[in-house]
Design an enzyme around this catalytic site. Structure first.
Site, PDB file in Angstrom:
ATOM      1  N   ASP A  82      38.062  40.096  36.006  1.00  0.00           N
ATOM      2  CA  ASP A  82      37.615  39.465  37.248  1.00  0.00           C
ATOM      3  C   ASP A  82      38.745  38.612  37.800  1.00  0.00           C
ATOM      4  O   ASP A  82      39.757  38.356  37.142  1.00  0.00           O
ATOM      5  CB  ASP A  82      36.365  38.610  36.996  1.00  0.00           C
ATOM      6  CG  ASP A  82      35.595  38.286  38.277  1.00  0.00           C
ATOM      7  OD1 ASP A  82      35.999  38.747  39.358  1.00  0.00           O
ATOM      8  OD2 ASP A  82      34.600  37.552  38.193  1.00  0.00           O
ATOM      9  N   HIS A  96      39.349  35.006  40.526  1.00  0.00           N
ATOM     10  CA  HIS A  96      38.738  33.904  41.269  1.00  0.00           C
ATOM     11  C   HIS A  96      39.778  33.311  42.205  1.00  0.00           C
ATOM     12  O   HIS A  96      40.926  33.092  41.819  1.00  0.00           O
ATOM     13  CB  HIS A  96      38.230  32.810  40.331  1.00  0.00           C
ATOM     14  CG  HIS A  96      37.685  31.623  41.071  1.00  0.00           C
ATOM     15  ND1 HIS A  96      36.419  31.605  41.622  1.00  0.00           N
ATOM     16  CD2 HIS A  96      38.248  30.431  41.395  1.00  0.00           C
ATOM     17  CE1 HIS A  96      36.217  30.452  42.223  1.00  0.00           C
ATOM     18  NE2 HIS A  96      37.304  29.725  42.112  1.00  0.00           N
ATOM     19  N   SER A  97      39.370  33.059  43.441  1.00  0.00           N
ATOM     20  CA  SER A  97      40.222  32.385  44.416  1.00  0.00           C
ATOM     21  C   SER A  97      39.690  30.982  44.665  1.00  0.00           C
ATOM     22  O   SER A  97      38.475  30.771  44.713  1.00  0.00           O
ATOM     23  CB  SER A  97      40.242  33.162  45.732  1.00  0.00           C
ATOM     24  OG  SER A  97      40.851  32.399  46.760  1.00  0.00           O
ATOM     25  N   ARG A 123      28.267  15.980  42.497  1.00  0.00           N
ATOM     26  CA  ARG A 123      29.653  15.682  42.876  1.00  0.00           C
ATOM     27  C   ARG A 123      29.813  15.641  44.389  1.00  0.00           C
ATOM     28  O   ARG A 123      30.569  14.817  44.925  1.00  0.00           O
ATOM     29  CB  ARG A 123      30.597  16.732  42.289  1.00  0.00           C
ATOM     30  CG  ARG A 123      30.792  16.627  40.781  1.00  0.00           C
ATOM     31  CD  ARG A 123      31.450  17.875  40.239  1.00  0.00           C
ATOM     32  NE  ARG A 123      32.694  18.170  40.924  1.00  0.00           N
ATOM     33  CZ  ARG A 123      33.187  19.386  41.106  1.00  0.00           C
ATOM     34  NH1 ARG A 123      32.524  20.443  40.678  1.00  0.00           N
ATOM     35  NH2 ARG A 123      34.326  19.554  41.731  1.00  0.00           N
ATOM     36  N   LYS A 138      31.153  29.304  35.128  1.00  0.00           N
ATOM     37  CA  LYS A 138      30.474  30.458  35.738  1.00  0.00           C
ATOM     38  C   LYS A 138      31.205  31.763  35.411  1.00  0.00           C
ATOM     39  O   LYS A 138      30.581  32.774  35.121  1.00  0.00           O
ATOM     40  CB  LYS A 138      30.367  30.260  37.252  1.00  0.00           C
ATOM     41  CG  LYS A 138      29.520  29.075  37.672  1.00  0.00           C
ATOM     42  CD  LYS A 138      29.273  29.058  39.158  1.00  0.00           C
ATOM     43  CE  LYS A 138      30.496  28.699  39.960  1.00  0.00           C
ATOM     44  NZ  LYS A 138      30.859  27.273  39.869  1.00  0.00           N
ATOM     45  N   LYS A 139      32.532  31.737  35.483  1.00  0.00           N
ATOM     46  CA  LYS A 139      33.295  32.954  35.201  1.00  0.00           C
ATOM     47  C   LYS A 139      33.155  33.366  33.737  1.00  0.00           C
ATOM     48  O   LYS A 139      32.981  34.551  33.430  1.00  0.00           O
ATOM     49  CB  LYS A 139      34.772  32.743  35.569  1.00  0.00           C
ATOM     50  CG  LYS A 139      35.040  32.725  37.060  1.00  0.00           C
ATOM     51  CD  LYS A 139      34.684  34.063  37.701  1.00  0.00           C
ATOM     52  CE  LYS A 139      34.920  34.088  39.194  1.00  0.00           C
ATOM     53  NZ  LYS A 139      34.491  35.363  39.810  1.00  0.00           N
TER      54      LYS A 139
END
Length: 434
Positions: free
Chosen positions: A79, A81-82, A167, A186-187
């Protein structure tokens, strides 16, 4: 153990052990920890920070606060992630191209945040497509297409969902420790065997300076690797939109041009760079260059487009979307060109201003309950360093109403600066972090 002792230790600058952080994460998930205690925890971490060991422990504790996925695929589970930017629709190109190269990509994505667009909102611009699905449906799409781009269920990292909301209202969003734990919990819950991170820097990114971006990239890479997931990162430029379009359906159209029509440019280049790094790290390519070549071959051959079409159909979208995508994407009723006010070169693009203008058009959310208009946004935007003459279009505004188009055009005039000299063009990729 109780929340007050964990918070007091953090306030004194002490590092809670793994058991304490695990208890606190579970307390966030099941409600034992109050909102006030969660806010105090976030503020203590924001002010005093966590050790590397504690950051990893918090990440794993938040991951384990809910469901974790496990896969039995005949290829590596990968996967990307950005950290978010404008015109950043890489996921829609990268996921099917990786799948065409033998990887499996169970991509759990998010919606728009602030001035940046959300991958789920882009996917949902495709008629009929559903991103919310149960685990059985999720697994079916991954098995069928090799990739799936879906929303997180309430069972994935529930501690993060709770802490994230806290937050946002307590002024603790900027904490590197909490950002790292939020992204990675989460990843890692998705059961990944490899991850690549695209950490953006520039006017359209959350991190405005290279030093800020590098600090975040190092925190993410170090934490993920210590947590057992092989991870690398690229620090990439966001001083201009990655694709020449902003807005959900318009960005999908740009992705389809890359997947189906061989369009080059920054979107294609970054997709192959990130994917090539993943393929090399996972052993599906003998080095970065071979990985990039494999990704480009998946695009050129049409195999990536086929995978995307299969994924769309499996998620409820049109069965032959990849072959007839132009007929399915929604179009705005008002389209205006925004002319350049003078001659010169495009010297500066305020990506954040453009992103917020798309939100104001209805292409994003100002509050969580807002409905997104998938058709609105900007297309055919000029690039940094491009020579323009007075009256030449800087971009095209796609809007629901004439007044909204006019206001967006005024923002564009301020956000794109024209100068007499050619500017320095930043590189697409600044640095690779291993």
């Amino acid at each position: 153990m109780d929340a007050r002792s964990v918070i007091a230790a953090l306030r004194r600058g002490e590092t809670p052990d793994h058991a304490a952080l695990e208890w606190f994460a579970n307390g966030l998930a099941d409600g034992v920890v109050s909102d006030a205690q969660a806010g105090a925890f976030a503020m203590a971490v924001c002010l005093n920070g966590l050790s590397e060991e504690a950051r990893v422990a918090l990440t794993l504790a938040m991951r384990d606060s809910g469901q974790t996925l496990h896969w039995t695929c005949d290829g590596p589970v990968l996967d990307k992630h950005s950290t978010g930017g404008v015109g950043d629709c890489v996921s829609l190109v990268l996921a099917p191209a990786l799948a065409a190269c033998g990887a499996y990509v169970p991509m759990i994505s998010g919606r728009g945040l602030g001035h940046t667009g959300g991958t789920l909102d882009k996917m949902e611009a495709i008629p009929g497509l559903v991103t919310a699905m149960d685990e059985a449906q999720f697994r079916h799409v991954v098995d069928t297409a090799g990739c799936a781009i879906v929303s997180a269920s309430t069972e994935i990292a529930p501690a993060d969902k709770r802490l994230y909301a806290i937050r946002d209202v307590t002024g603790t969003v900027e904490s590197l420790d909490l950002i790292t734990a939020s992204i990675l919990s989460k990843k890692l819950a998705a059961g990944l065997e490899g991850l690549v991170l695209d950490v953006k820097v520039g006017s359209g990114a959350f991190m405005k300076t290279p030093d800020e971006a590098r600090a975040l990239a190092l925190s993410l890479v170090d934490t993920a690797n210590l947590a057992g997931c092989p991870t690398s990162a690229l620090i990439t430029d966001m001083n201009q939109p990655l694709a020449p379009a902003l807005g959900n359906a318009l960005e999908v159209a740009e992705c389809m041009e890359v997947l189906c029509n061989g369009k080059g440019g920054a979107l294609a280049d970054l997709s192959t760079a990130l994917g090539g790094l993943l393929l090399a790290n996972a052993g599906l390519a003998e080095g970065l260059e071979a990985g990039i070549d494999a990704m480009q071959s998946a695009l050129d051959s049409g195999r990536a487009a086929d995978r995307f079409g299969t994924m769309v159909a499996a998620m409820g979208g049109p069965v032959r979307f990849a072959e007839n995508w132009q007929r399915y994407l929604p179009e705005a009723p008002v389209i205006h060109e925004v002319p350049a006010a003078g001659d010169g070169y495009v010297a500066e693009i305020d990506g954040e201003a453009l992103g917020l203008a798309v939100v104001a058009l209805g292409g994003g959310r100002q509050v969580e309950s807002d409905t997104v208009d998938p058709a609105v946004g900007f297309s055919e935007a000029v690039a940094l360093g491009q020579k323009v003459v007075r009256g030449q279009p800087l971009l095209r505004v796609h809007a629901a109403r004439e007044d909204a188009a006019r206001r967006a055009g005024e923002v564009v005039q301020r956000a794109i600066r024209i100068a007499s000299d050619t500017p320095d063009i930043p590189p697409l990729v600044y640095e690779r972090i291993r």
